[in-house]
Design a protein around this motif. Structure first.
Motif, mmCIF file in Angstrom:
data_model
loop_
_atom_site.group_PDB
_atom_site.id
_atom_site.type_symbol
_atom_site.label_atom_id
_atom_site.label_comp_id
_atom_site.label_asym_id
_atom_site.label_seq_id
_atom_site.Cartn_x
_atom_site.Cartn_y
_atom_site.Cartn_z
ATOM 1 N N TYR A 261 1.121 -7.965 -13.107
ATOM 2 C CA TYR A 261 -0.248 -7.525 -13.259
ATOM 3 C C TYR A 261 -1.181 -8.811 -12.970
ATOM 4 O O TYR A 261 -1.988 -9.527 -13.723
ATOM 5 N N TYR B 229 -3.686 -10.249 -15.978
ATOM 6 C CA TYR B 229 -2.125 -10.469 -16.938
ATOM 7 C C TYR B 229 -2.813 -11.132 -18.077
ATOM 8 O O TYR B 229 -2.238 -10.837 -19.215
ATOM 9 N N LEU C 205 4.741 -10.909 -16.370
ATOM 10 C CA LEU C 205 3.450 -10.269 -16.450
ATOM 11 C C LEU C 205 2.554 -10.806 -15.326
ATOM 12 O O LEU C 205 1.849 -10.000 -14.848
#
Length: 60
Positions: free
Chosen positions: A22, A26, A18
């Motif tokens: 992202y 995240y 993650l």
């Protein structure tokens, strides 16, 4: 906001994935994680470092 499905050896591997996927948010994505008992046909499998294992290298 479509769901993404992962299979990982540990929660730490999921967080590593993650953070790479992202990097800007995240910490907003982590609370949305839900463990599900059955996987859909199209999931990603992660290694210990949170990197996606290509389908050609998996044995499932």
């Amino acid at each position: 906001m479509e769901p993404h499905f992962l299979e990982a050896p540990s929660p730490k591997a999921v967080v590593a994935f993650l953070r790479r996927t992202y990097p800007h948010n995240y910490d907003e994505v982590v609370p949305t994680l839900v463990e599900i008992p059955m996987w859909p046909e199209f999931w990603k499998v992660l290694d210990d470092g949170g990197r996606v294992i290509p389908r050609t290298q998996r044995q499932d």
